[in-house]
Design a protein around this motif. Structure first.
Motif, PDB file in Angstrom:
ATOM      1  N   TRP A   1     -32.805 -62.487 -28.711  1.00  0.00           N
ATOM      2  CA  TRP A   1     -33.867 -61.540 -29.027  1.00  0.00           C
ATOM      3  C   TRP A   1     -34.575 -61.787 -30.350  1.00  0.00           C
ATOM      4  O   TRP A   1     -35.749 -61.448 -30.500  1.00  0.00           O
ATOM      5  CB  TRP A   1     -33.300 -60.118 -29.027  1.00  0.00           C
ATOM      6  CG  TRP A   1     -32.583 -59.730 -27.781  1.00  0.00           C
ATOM      7  CD1 TRP A   1     -31.276 -59.331 -27.671  1.00  0.00           C
ATOM      8  CD2 TRP A   1     -33.103 -59.691 -26.440  1.00  0.00           C
ATOM      9  NE1 TRP A   1     -30.960 -59.050 -26.369  1.00  0.00           N
ATOM     10  CE2 TRP A   1     -32.065 -59.262 -25.586  1.00  0.00           C
ATOM     11  CE3 TRP A   1     -34.348 -59.986 -25.879  1.00  0.00           C
ATOM     12  CZ2 TRP A   1     -32.235 -59.115 -24.215  1.00  0.00           C
ATOM     13  CZ3 TRP A   1     -34.524 -59.838 -24.512  1.00  0.00           C
ATOM     14  CH2 TRP A   1     -33.482 -59.409 -23.693  1.00  0.00           C
TER      15      TRP A   1
ATOM     16  N   GLU B   1     -33.542 -54.579 -24.358  1.00  0.00           N
ATOM     17  CA  GLU B   1     -32.942 -55.607 -25.211  1.00  0.00           C
ATOM     18  C   GLU B   1     -31.537 -55.151 -25.638  1.00  0.00           C
ATOM     19  O   GLU B   1     -30.748 -54.728 -24.797  1.00  0.00           O
ATOM     20  CB  GLU B   1     -33.865 -55.957 -26.379  1.00  0.00           C
ATOM     21  CG  GLU B   1     -35.223 -56.462 -25.878  1.00  0.00           C
ATOM     22  CD  GLU B   1     -36.145 -56.944 -26.969  1.00  0.00           C
ATOM     23  OE1 GLU B   1     -35.678 -57.239 -28.085  1.00  0.00           O
ATOM     24  OE2 GLU B   1     -37.357 -57.073 -26.690  1.00  0.00           O
TER      25      GLU B   1
ATOM     26  N   TYR C   1     -35.966 -57.337 -21.053  1.00  0.00           N
ATOM     27  CA  TYR C   1     -37.165 -57.323 -21.878  1.00  0.00           C
ATOM     28  C   TYR C   1     -38.298 -56.677 -21.093  1.00  0.00           C
ATOM     29  O   TYR C   1     -38.454 -56.914 -19.891  1.00  0.00           O
ATOM     30  CB  TYR C   1     -37.544 -58.759 -22.260  1.00  0.00           C
ATOM     31  CG  TYR C   1     -38.930 -58.903 -22.846  1.00  0.00           C
ATOM     32  CD1 TYR C   1     -39.191 -58.532 -24.156  1.00  0.00           C
ATOM     33  CD2 TYR C   1     -39.980 -59.406 -22.078  1.00  0.00           C
ATOM     34  CE1 TYR C   1     -40.468 -58.664 -24.700  1.00  0.00           C
ATOM     35  CE2 TYR C   1     -41.264 -59.548 -22.612  1.00  0.00           C
ATOM     36  CZ  TYR C   1     -41.498 -59.169 -23.921  1.00  0.00           C
ATOM     37  OH  TYR C   1     -42.754 -59.285 -24.452  1.00  0.00           O
TER      38      TYR C   1
ATOM     39  N   ARG D   1     -40.217 -57.219 -31.252  1.00  0.00           N
ATOM     40  CA  ARG D   1     -38.862 -57.064 -31.791  1.00  0.00           C
ATOM     41  C   ARG D   1     -38.820 -56.117 -32.986  1.00  0.00           C
ATOM     42  O   ARG D   1     -38.128 -55.117 -32.974  1.00  0.00           O
ATOM     43  CB  ARG D   1     -38.295 -58.441 -32.176  1.00  0.00           C
ATOM     44  CG  ARG D   1     -36.839 -58.417 -32.627  1.00  0.00           C
ATOM     45  CD  ARG D   1     -35.916 -57.876 -31.566  1.00  0.00           C
ATOM     46  NE  ARG D   1     -34.501 -57.955 -31.977  1.00  0.00           N
ATOM     47  CZ  ARG D   1     -33.503 -57.422 -31.281  1.00  0.00           C
ATOM     48  NH1 ARG D   1     -33.746 -56.794 -30.149  1.00  0.00           N
ATOM     49  NH2 ARG D   1     -32.261 -57.525 -31.713  1.00  0.00           N
TER      50      ARG D   1
END
Length: 373
Positions: free
Chosen positions: A157, A246, A312, A318
């Motif tokens: 990630w 995630e 995702y 992120r």
């Protein structure tokens, strides 16, 4: 400054709190809102939380006649009307583009025709940044960070340099170039740029405020595309485990709606020298998983474990959290609501609310369209 102010989308979450803030400071407030069922329910009338002193015009921001009627006699406009939701924007493309982009165009055209000194404050979004700003171990900054599909499919990630060196997220300032990762982000960028361009041509003073993750009372709990804390609340109130994409360690900036509407008022009242834009956040970063843990503690529901999906969602990023230096220096903005205090207020409000949990349905919609990995 005092006088009559129009808030488009003013019957919603942020708009209704803004109306309260403006009334407290002596303004007259008019609201234009279409009361969309996704936010207000299928048979929506005037929301009970909307102050009775607020003049409500039910109408669509894309309707020229409704917009012109709403503008009449006003001295300033807050443009909050928009479809909101990264995931939904990736498959309701026409609807998001129509409401957000075309609605803004209709408003600006009407304001240009009146040629007054009416000020415009536009609600923009942190989503336009895509990934926030990062730095490497040597201190060099990176503003064009992306994550490749193959990396996401592996569940890797964190953004990395080509040498596999990890990058460190840092506060994101306004000068960071946009990186538009969703239709929603594109529409919000279009709103702010259109407003700044037209404002410059017609001498309309414009300020765009890039809101980060706003939370608080009056969020639409049954709307699965609203803010993450409202989505968590909907799941927890129905005894269901909150779902986190995630691994839950993605970092965001959660800011109280009370601080946001204070920033809006300050933008209205500032002695404006030029067209400007500002980040409006708390100036702090926290992971999504930490947010859920603290919320569960406040609600006393620690027995419900979250579902970490390990997947995702298209359009997600992120890390992104705000550098609010400019808003502090120019607007005099200083966030005052501590996160735990804001969570307690939200929890108290939830005791009298009912939430229909539509999160599973929303996730299924994304999966059916191949928008999750």
């Amino acid at each position: 400054m005092s006088g009559s102010v129009l808030i488009t989308g003013g019957a919603g979450f942020i708009g209704s709190h803004l109306a309260d803030e403006l009334l407290r400071h002596g303004y007259r407030v008019r609201v234009l809102d279409s009361l969309v069922p996704q936010v207000h329910g299928p048979d929506a009338g005037r929301p009970a939380y909307l102050d009775p002193e607020v003049e409500l015009i039910k109408g669509d921001v894309r309707d020229q006649a409704a917009v012109q009627k709403a503008l009449a006699g006003t001295e300033a406009v807050f443009h909050l009307a928009a479809m909101v939701g990264v995931g939904q924007s990736m498959y309701e493309i026409e609807r998001y583009t129509s409401v957000n982009n075309c609605g803004t165009a209709v408003l600006l055209e009407a304001m240009a025709q009146t040629r007054g000194e009416r000020k415009l404050i536009v609600a923009s979004s942190m989503s336009i940044y895509g990934e926030g700003r990062y730095r490497d171990q040597s201190g060099a900054y990176y503003d064009n960070v992306t994550r490749e599909i193959g990396q996401l499919q592996r569940g890797d990630w964190e953004p990395l340099l080509e040498e596999r060196e990890p990058l460190i997220p840092v506060p994101t300032p306004e000068e960071k170039a946009p990186s538009l990762a969703s239709v929603y982000a594109l529409s919000k960028y279009d709103q702010e740029r259109m407003a700044l361009i037209v404002g410059g041509c017609y001498r309309i003073p414009v300020i765009a405020l890039r809101f980060f993750n706003v939370y608080g009372t009056r969020q639409a709990l049954s709307n699965p595309y609203t803010g993450v804390l409202a989505i968590f609340a909907s799941r927890l109130m129905n005894g269901n485990p909150p779902r986190i994409f995630e691994d839950g360690r993605q970092q965001r900036d959660f800011v109280s709606v009370h601080d946001v509407v204070t920033a809006c008022r300050l933008a209205l009242e500032v002695d404006q020298q030029k067209q400007q834009l500002f980040n409006i956040g708390s100036g702090a970063n926290i992971s999504v998983l930490q947010v859920l843990e603290r919320f569960c503690q406040v609600l006393n529901v620690d027995s419900i474990e979250p579902e970490i999906t390990g997947s995702y969602r298209a359009g997600d990023i992120r890390h992104c959290f705000a550098d609010i230096t400019s808003a502090r220096e120019v607007l005099g903005y200083a966030p005052r609501v501590k996160f735990e205090e804001g969570l307690r207020e939200l929890a108290g409000w939830l005791e009298g609310e009912v939430a229909i949990d539509r999160v599973a349905q929303a996730h299924a919609e994304l999966a059916q369209r191949g928008l999750t990995l």
